[in-house]
Write a protein that holds these residues in place. Structure first.
Motif, PDB file in Angstrom:
ATOM      1  N   MET A 114       0.851  -1.195   0.000  1.00 28.78           N
ATOM      2  CA  MET A 114       0.000   0.000   0.000  1.00 28.78           C
ATOM      3  C   MET A 114       0.887   1.246   0.000  1.00 28.78           C
ATOM      4  N   PRO A 115       0.724   2.162  -0.988  1.00 25.73           N
ATOM      5  CA  PRO A 115       1.557   3.379  -1.019  1.00 25.73           C
ATOM      6  C   PRO A 115       1.313   4.241   0.207  1.00 25.73           C
ATOM      7  N   GLN A 116       2.349   4.979   0.598  1.00 26.99           N
ATOM      8  CA  GLN A 116       2.196   5.856   1.752  1.00 26.99           C
ATOM      9  C   GLN A 116       1.218   6.979   1.425  1.00 26.99           C
ATOM     10  N   PRO A 117       0.413   7.441   2.407  1.00 28.92           N
ATOM     11  CA  PRO A 117      -0.536   8.528   2.162  1.00 28.92           C
ATOM     12  C   PRO A 117       0.200   9.795   1.696  1.00 28.92           C
ATOM     13  N   GLN A 118      -0.417  10.505   0.767  1.00 24.93           N
ATOM     14  CA  GLN A 118       0.215  11.681   0.168  1.00 24.93           C
ATOM     15  C   GLN A 118      -0.704  12.902   0.291  1.00 24.93           C
ATOM     16  N   THR A 119      -0.092  14.078   0.379  1.00 27.19           N
ATOM     17  CA  THR A 119      -0.860  15.324   0.286  1.00 27.19           C
ATOM     18  C   THR A 119      -1.153  15.610  -1.179  1.00 27.19           C
ATOM     19  N   ILE A 120      -2.054  16.543  -1.426  1.00 26.69           N
ATOM     20  CA  ILE A 120      -2.383  16.914  -2.799  1.00 26.69           C
ATOM     21  C   ILE A 120      -1.153  17.435  -3.538  1.00 26.69           C
ATOM     22  N   THR A 121      -0.328  18.229  -2.860  1.00 21.26           N
ATOM     23  CA  THR A 121       0.897  18.746  -3.485  1.00 21.26           C
ATOM     24  C   THR A 121       1.828  17.601  -3.876  1.00 21.26           C
ATOM     25  N   GLU A 122       2.012  16.653  -2.960  1.00 24.28           N
ATOM     26  CA  GLU A 122       2.892  15.511  -3.243  1.00 24.28           C
ATOM     27  C   GLU A 122       2.349  14.670  -4.392  1.00 24.28           C
ATOM     28  N   LYS A 123       1.035  14.493  -4.461  1.00 22.40           N
ATOM     29  CA  LYS A 123       0.443  13.692  -5.540  1.00 22.40           C
ATOM     30  C   LYS A 123       0.676  14.317  -6.902  1.00 22.40           C
ATOM     31  N   ILE A 124       0.498  15.626  -7.001  1.00 21.25           N
ATOM     32  CA  ILE A 124       0.688  16.298  -8.299  1.00 21.25           C
ATOM     33  C   ILE A 124       2.149  16.224  -8.715  1.00 21.25           C
ATOM     34  N   LEU A 125       3.058  16.462  -7.774  1.00 23.63           N
ATOM     35  CA  LEU A 125       4.487  16.391  -8.101  1.00 23.63           C
ATOM     36  C   LEU A 125       4.879  14.975  -8.509  1.00 23.63           C
ATOM     37  N   ALA A 126       4.394  13.971  -7.784  1.00 20.53           N
ATOM     38  CA  ALA A 126       4.724  12.583  -8.124  1.00 20.53           C
ATOM     39  C   ALA A 126       4.219  12.227  -9.510  1.00 20.53           C
ATOM     40  N   ALA A 127       2.989  12.617  -9.814  1.00 14.32           N
ATOM     41  CA  ALA A 127       2.412  12.290 -11.123  1.00 14.32           C
ATOM     42  C   ALA A 127       3.221  12.899 -12.260  1.00 14.32           C
ATOM     43  N   HIS A 128       3.713  14.117 -12.067  1.00 19.14           N
ATOM     44  CA  HIS A 128       4.465  14.785 -13.132  1.00 19.14           C
ATOM     45  C   HIS A 128       5.925  14.346 -13.183  1.00 19.14           C
ATOM     46  N   ALA A 129       6.372  13.680 -12.123  1.00 18.71           N
ATOM     47  CA  ALA A 129       7.735  13.138 -12.119  1.00 18.71           C
ATOM     48  C   ALA A 129       7.755  11.668 -12.549  1.00 18.71           C
ATOM     49  N   GLY A 130       6.579  11.097 -12.805  1.00 18.03           N
ATOM     50  CA  GLY A 130       6.502   9.687 -13.188  1.00 18.03           C
ATOM     51  C   GLY A 130       6.783   8.752 -12.038  1.00 18.03           C
ATOM     52  N   LEU A 131       6.483   9.190 -10.806  1.00 21.83           N
ATOM     53  CA  LEU A 131       6.751   8.392  -9.606  1.00 21.83           C
ATOM     54  C   LEU A 131       5.442   8.028  -8.922  1.00 21.83           C
ATOM     55  N   GLU A 132       5.460   6.942  -8.174  1.00 27.14           N
ATOM     56  CA  GLU A 132       4.258   6.547  -7.436  1.00 27.14           C
ATOM     57  C   GLU A 132       4.034   7.464  -6.245  1.00 27.14           C
ATOM     58  N   THR A 133       5.108   7.767  -5.531  1.00 28.04           N
ATOM     59  CA  THR A 133       5.024   8.671  -4.385  1.00 28.04           C
ATOM     60  C   THR A 133       6.290   9.519  -4.323  1.00 28.04           C
ATOM     61  N   VAL A 134       6.208  10.625  -3.602  1.00 29.36           N
ATOM     62  CA  VAL A 134       7.387  11.441  -3.287  1.00 29.36           C
ATOM     63  C   VAL A 134       7.322  11.767  -1.805  1.00 29.36           C
TER      64      VAL A 134
END
Length: 423
Positions: A1-21
């Motif tokens: 299960m991926p670690q919980p993310q904030t909205i900011t972290e989710k947008i950055l991860a999506a644009h970096a091609g990563l599951e989480t940051v």
């Protein structure tokens, strides 16, 4: 299960091609929009050409807006705008705004559907964080980073920690997003969110119209933040549907996401707020302002030049006159806002009151033109900064407020709230 993310972290991860940051992580991420204006873009264009690049990464995603010294105030500013014009023509940019279609960039881009929820936006202007009001990650960068992004379509980021701000209660009349953010900056200080994300939530935020959400996120940088952001909802959807030029995505923070701090406010008794010189953190309720005579009032800017802001000012000014010796300057932020304000009869109210109406421009906000202060003069403005010399002479003083307070103060000849005119 991926670690919980904030909205900011989710947008950055999506644009970096990563599951989480995670906070502190350095990433390279794709940008949806790279923005420059007539002050910052000429430097980026110079670096772009010096690099040997022959084309931008995407002519639909590089946006240039001539808004700071436009209409051109002198030869130097004319050359700056000419530089943008030539570059836009050379690279066949879709979104170059100049002349009659030019508006204040951070009001223009949401209005035109150029930015949308879930986007990653960079701009060579510190108030790029405005677009967080749409649920986007948006932040200011330097001109050299803009040049690199114009070439590659990417930019590097250090993932920020997130501060959560929760606002509860029904806002009183004449109180809105500008007051919420001024109150918050007054609480935490101009470096209280240094290189952090400010996430704004709560039932008071849920009721805010888009204009107020954009105004709140606009001033996140005044607390030192990397970005400000409001999770998107049905108000967001109502704003972007039929407007967005590209597909958009709604991101939300996960339950259990990690916040470096959580701050709650009851805003049900909040008064209009006024930031005293010379920092946006020097905030006081309008009822605590003693006798402060003014020489000028400015209603406009990327913070509060939207139609709702002009409507609020007109509601205060209707049937009233600007005090003798006070200059009231009203600047609609875009041509669309200008036209709507004219069609709704707001211009008649402003002109009857004795105001001057300017074309869409940043103008006096940055001490550019169309409202410069002389030594010793005092202004109240709906803008976002009141540093020493921000609006003209270093011995002038600027107070910040919402449009209702600025309008009421223009009538009274001193800083007051709209309720003071009714008493």
């Amino acid at each position: 299960m991926p670690q919980p993310q904030t909205i900011t972290e989710k947008i950055l991860a999506a644009h970096a091609g990563l599951e989480t940051v995670e906070p502190g992580q350095l990433i390279n991420a794709k940008v949806d929009i790279a923005l420059g204006n007539d002050i910052t873009a000429p430097i980026a264009i110079k670096e772009f050409r010096a690099s040997g690049a022959d084309k931008v990464f995407d002519p639909e995603r590089v946006v240039l807006v001539s808004d700071h010294f436009a209409p051109n105030k002198d030869i130097a500013s004319a050359i700056q705008c000419q530089t943008l014009r030539e570059f836009a023509r050379e690279h066949n940019l879709t979104h170059h705004y100049d002349g009659g279609d030019m508006g204040v960039e951070h009001a223009l881009l949401p209005e035109q559907g150029i930015v949308g929820p879930g986007d990653l936006v960079i701009g060579a202007d510190s108030h790029t964080c405005t677009y967080g009001g749409l649920g986007a990650f948006a932040t200011g960068v330097g001109s050299t980073d803009l040049a690199a992004a114009m070439i590659t379509g990417e930019c590097w980021f250090k993932v920020p920690e997130t501060m959560l701000f929760i606002y509860r209660g029904q806002l009183p009349e004449w109180v809105g997003g500008k007051d919420l953010i001024l109150m918050t900056i007054g609480d935490i200080g101009v470096d209280g969110a240094l290189y952090r994300a400010m996430e704004f939530v709560g039932d008071a935020i849920d009721r805010l119209p888009m204009a107020d959400r954009l105004a709140m996120c606009n001033m996140a940088i005044e607390a030192g933040a990397k970005n400000g952001i409001i999770p998107p909802d049905e108000i967001t959807r109502g704003y972007v549907e039929g407007r967005a030029l590209r597909p958009y995505a709604f991101y939300h923070s996960d339950p259990g996401a990690n916040y470096v701090s959580v701050t709650e406010y009851d805003v049900s008794q909040l008064e209009p707020q006024v930031a005293f010189p010379h920092l946006p953190e020097n905030v006081h309720p309008v009822s605590h302002v003693s006798n402060v005579p003014i020489d000028q009032a400015v209603i406009g800017s990327c913070t509060n030049g939207r139609l709702e802001d002009l409507q609020m000012a007109a509601k205060v000014l209707k049937g009233r006159k600007v005090a003798k010796g006070v200059r009231l300057i009203v600047i609609p932020a875009t041509p669309w806002i200008y036209r709507q304000a004219m069609a709704q009869g707001l211009f008649d109210i402003f002109l009857e009151a004795g105001a001057t109406i300017g074309p869409p421009t940043c103008g006096p906000c940055l001490g550019g033109h169309m409202g410069i202060l002389a030594p010793g003069e005092v202004a109240i403005a709906t803008t976002n900064r009141n540093f020493v010399g921000r609006m003209g002479h270093p011995e002038s003083r600027v107070y910040l407020s919402n449009p209702a307070v600025a309008a009421a103060s223009a009538v009274a000849g001193r800083i007051v709230g709209p309720r003071d005119l009714q008493s």
